[in-house]
Design a protein around this motif. Structure first.
Motif, PDB file in Angstrom:
ATOM      1  N   ILE A  69       0.861  -1.188   0.000  1.00 35.10           N
ATOM      2  CA  ILE A  69       0.000   0.000   0.000  1.00 35.10           C
ATOM      3  C   ILE A  69       0.893   1.232   0.000  1.00 35.10           C
ATOM      4  O   ILE A  69       1.732   1.399   0.892  1.00 35.10           O
ATOM      5  N   TYR A  70       0.723   2.076  -1.008  1.00 35.63           N
ATOM      6  CA  TYR A  70       1.339   3.403  -1.021  1.00 35.63           C
ATOM      7  C   TYR A  70       0.301   4.394  -0.502  1.00 35.63           C
ATOM      8  O   TYR A  70      -0.777   4.534  -1.091  1.00 35.63           O
ATOM      9  N   VAL A  71       0.612   5.102   0.578  1.00 33.59           N
ATOM     10  CA  VAL A  71      -0.355   6.001   1.216  1.00 33.59           C
ATOM     11  C   VAL A  71       0.016   7.437   0.867  1.00 33.59           C
ATOM     12  O   VAL A  71       0.918   8.038   1.448  1.00 33.59           O
ATOM     13  N   PHE A  72      -0.706   7.994  -0.111  1.00 33.23           N
ATOM     14  CA  PHE A  72      -0.407   9.327  -0.632  1.00 33.23           C
ATOM     15  C   PHE A  72      -1.517  10.338  -0.370  1.00 33.23           C
ATOM     16  O   PHE A  72      -1.328  11.532  -0.619  1.00 33.23           O
ATOM     17  N   HIS A  73      -2.701   9.907   0.049  1.00 33.86           N
ATOM     18  CA  HIS A  73      -3.824  10.834   0.145  1.00 33.86           C
ATOM     19  C   HIS A  73      -3.561  11.888   1.228  1.00 33.86           C
ATOM     20  O   HIS A  73      -2.850  11.628   2.194  1.00 33.86           O
ATOM     21  N   GLY A  74      -4.152  13.072   1.054  1.00 40.03           N
ATOM     22  CA  GLY A  74      -3.976  14.092   2.081  1.00 40.03           C
ATOM     23  C   GLY A  74      -4.363  15.482   1.604  1.00 40.03           C
ATOM     24  O   GLY A  74      -4.511  15.739   0.414  1.00 40.03           O
ATOM     25  N   ILE A  75      -4.526  16.369   2.572  1.00 45.02           N
ATOM     26  CA  ILE A  75      -4.724  17.797   2.341  1.00 45.02           C
ATOM     27  C   ILE A  75      -3.373  18.467   2.541  1.00 45.02           C
ATOM     28  O   ILE A  75      -2.730  18.286   3.572  1.00 45.02           O
ATOM     29  N   MET A  76      -2.934  19.237   1.574  1.00 44.98           N
ATOM     30  CA  MET A  76      -1.579  19.787   1.602  1.00 44.98           C
ATOM     31  C   MET A  76      -1.422  20.856   2.684  1.00 44.98           C
ATOM     32  O   MET A  76      -2.376  21.229   3.363  1.00 44.98           O
ATOM     33  N   SER A  77      -0.194  21.389   2.785  1.00 38.16           N
ATOM     34  CA  SER A  77       0.185  22.216   3.938  1.00 38.16           C
ATOM     35  C   SER A  77      -0.684  23.455   4.120  1.00 38.16           C
ATOM     36  O   SER A  77      -1.261  23.653   5.201  1.00 38.16           O
ATOM     37  N   ALA A  78      -0.788  24.292   3.096  1.00 32.46           N
ATOM     38  CA  ALA A  78      -1.601  25.505   3.246  1.00 32.46           C
ATOM     39  C   ALA A  78      -3.074  25.161   3.418  1.00 32.46           C
ATOM     40  O   ALA A  78      -3.799  25.825   4.167  1.00 32.46           O
ATOM     41  N   GLY A  79      -3.528  24.111   2.744  1.00 30.42           N
ATOM     42  CA  GLY A  79      -4.917  23.675   2.897  1.00 30.42           C
ATOM     43  C   GLY A  79      -5.218  23.196   4.299  1.00 30.42           C
ATOM     44  O   GLY A  79      -6.287  23.469   4.849  1.00 30.42           O
ATOM     45  N   SER A  80      -4.268  22.483   4.911  1.00 30.59           N
ATOM     46  CA  SER A  80      -4.455  22.012   6.289  1.00 30.59           C
ATOM     47  C   SER A  80      -4.474  23.157   7.281  1.00 30.59           C
ATOM     48  O   SER A  80      -5.167  23.110   8.296  1.00 30.59           O
ATOM     49  N   VAL A 109       1.146  -6.357   5.468  1.00 30.43           N
ATOM     50  CA  VAL A 109       1.314  -5.747   4.149  1.00 30.43           C
ATOM     51  C   VAL A 109       2.431  -4.698   4.188  1.00 30.43           C
ATOM     52  O   VAL A 109       2.671  -4.054   5.220  1.00 30.43           O
ATOM     53  N   ARG A 110       3.138  -4.539   3.059  1.00 28.24           N
ATOM     54  CA  ARG A 110       4.163  -3.492   2.955  1.00 28.24           C
ATOM     55  C   ARG A 110       3.454  -2.143   2.846  1.00 28.24           C
ATOM     56  O   ARG A 110       2.675  -1.910   1.921  1.00 28.24           O
ATOM     57  N   TRP A 111       3.727  -1.248   3.783  1.00 29.72           N
ATOM     58  CA  TRP A 111       3.055   0.054   3.911  1.00 29.72           C
ATOM     59  C   TRP A 111       4.094   1.135   3.651  1.00 29.72           C
ATOM     60  O   TRP A 111       5.052   1.274   4.408  1.00 29.72           O
ATOM     61  N   ILE A 112       3.917   1.893   2.582  1.00 30.61           N
ATOM     62  CA  ILE A 112       4.871   2.942   2.196  1.00 30.61           C
ATOM     63  C   ILE A 112       4.161   4.281   2.342  1.00 30.61           C
ATOM     64  O   ILE A 112       3.238   4.599   1.583  1.00 30.61           O
ATOM     65  N   TYR A 113       4.586   5.042   3.327  1.00 33.45           N
ATOM     66  CA  TYR A 113       3.855   6.251   3.726  1.00 33.45           C
ATOM     67  C   TYR A 113       4.602   7.517   3.303  1.00 33.45           C
ATOM     68  O   TYR A 113       5.795   7.673   3.571  1.00 33.45           O
ATOM     69  N   ALA A 114       3.875   8.417   2.658  1.00 37.50           N
ATOM     70  CA  ALA A 114       4.432   9.701   2.233  1.00 37.50           C
ATOM     71  C   ALA A 114       4.323  10.703   3.372  1.00 37.50           C
ATOM     72  O   ALA A 114       3.272  11.294   3.601  1.00 37.50           O
ATOM     73  N   SER A 115       5.417  10.887   4.099  1.00 36.69           N
ATOM     74  CA  SER A 115       5.492  11.933   5.098  1.00 36.69           C
ATOM     75  C   SER A 115       6.139  13.164   4.461  1.00 36.69           C
ATOM     76  O   SER A 115       6.155  13.298   3.233  1.00 36.69           O
ATOM     77  N   SER A 116       6.688  14.045   5.252  1.00 35.61           N
ATOM     78  CA  SER A 116       7.151  15.318   4.718  1.00 35.61           C
ATOM     79  C   SER A 116       8.206  15.927   5.619  1.00 35.61           C
ATOM     80  O   SER A 116       8.208  15.690   6.842  1.00 35.61           O
TER      81      SER A 116
END
Length: 315
Positions: A69-80, A109-116
């Protein structure tokens, strides 16, 4: 492999999906709207697309036969920052519900998370590393670091095989401007190379930590073959490689690739106090020795990213 991508309608999700389909993987593409199968992809029959609200029903996108699982969903910085409730709903709570769904349906499951890198805030050492304590100065970074700790705990308990990647700012992004506070870092290249004006909210000496789309995708694919024990079970964070570039260097690259006429389309404008504070809080250079040791790669120069984007327009 069978691979789920959340936030698959976004730029990174679409670009990664194209590469994974070309490598003949089976994909489940999920977003809050029904995402498209990338137009340039081969093996389109290997992709299924789903519209889903992960906060309401994360379980619906999961199956026992998922490998990654690639976890990319999100509200970006200014939006948050602009919408506190929405940022926490999407960035934090929907992902926690997805973790619980994985625990019930496809543990391990292999979990690949998009942090920042937005998880960092001042004060900072000259070269922050994974050992630097996160002190985010915005809601987006706060939500990301909260999830990092939860993901580490799920990994430690054997519920997932987790990899947490702190992305640099990705430039040059194609498409439309986003709600990210860093959106202008692509905009001052993308729009002028298409004959359009773009707003620049920073001075020439402002520095940023950047990565090209091509290099990001290379590193996300490398993540598929990392050994589970390549990191400690409770510390899965990696600062992905980037390059430091000043605004002046960005504009110089634009001048070399697009000419003086392109640079004239970049218009200066002062940012809001909130956005300026957020931008100024971000670190500008990192110790990426951990990432390089794991086999991740870095860009040669920002000019290469500009040339890649121009070539994509010519296609």
């Amino acid at each position: 492999m069978k691979i789920l991508i959340t936030g698959a309608g976004g730029f990174v999700g679409q670009l990664l999906a194209e590469h994974l389909l070309n490598d003949n993987h089976t994909l489940v593409l999920v977003d809050i709207f029904e995402p498209a199968v990338p137009a340039q992809a081969q093996n389109k029959q290997n992709a299924t697309c789903h519209k889903a609200d992960l906060y309401e029903d994360a379980q619906s996108v999961l199956s026992k036969d998922l490998d990654v699982i690639y976890v990319f969903h999100g509200i970006m910085s200014a939006g948050s920052e602009a919408d506190f409730d929405l940022g926490y709903r999407v960035n934090l709570h929907s992902t926690l519900r997805l973790l619980e769904g994985v625990r019930a349906t496809c543990p391990g499951v292999r979990w690949i998370y998009a942090s920042s890198t937005a998880i960092y805030g001042q004060p900072l050492p000259e070269m922050p590393s994974e050992a630097t304590v996160p002190t985010p100065q915005g809601s987006y970074g706060t939500q990301k670091v909260m999830l990092e700790y939860a993901i580490n705990d799920y990994n430690r308990r054997g519920l997932i095989n987790a990899f947490i990647f702190r992305f640099p700012t990705i430039s040059v992004r194609p498409g439309k401007p986003t709600q990210a506070a860093s959106s202008w870092m692509s905009g001052i290249i993308r729009e002028p190379l298409q004959g359009k004006e773009s707003i620049l909210p920073c001075d020439d000496d402002f520095k940023a930590w950047l990565c090209s789309p091509k290099t990001l995708i290379k590193n996300l694919i490398i993540a598929l073959s990392l050994e589970k024990d390549c990191m400690e079970p409770h510390i899965r964070q990696v600062n992905l490689p980037g390059i430091m570039s000043t605004v002046k260097e960005m504009l110089d690259a634009l001048r070399e690739v697009g000419g003086e006429e392109a640079v004239k389309l970049v218009k200066r404008e002062k940012p809001s106090q909130e956005i300026k504070a957020m931008l100024d809080s971000w670190p500008i250079c990192f110790d990426v020795s951990k990432a390089l040791k794991l086999g991740f790669v870095a860009d040669d120069s920002f000019k290469t990213a500009v040339e890649d984007f121009k070539a994509s327009l010519e296609k």
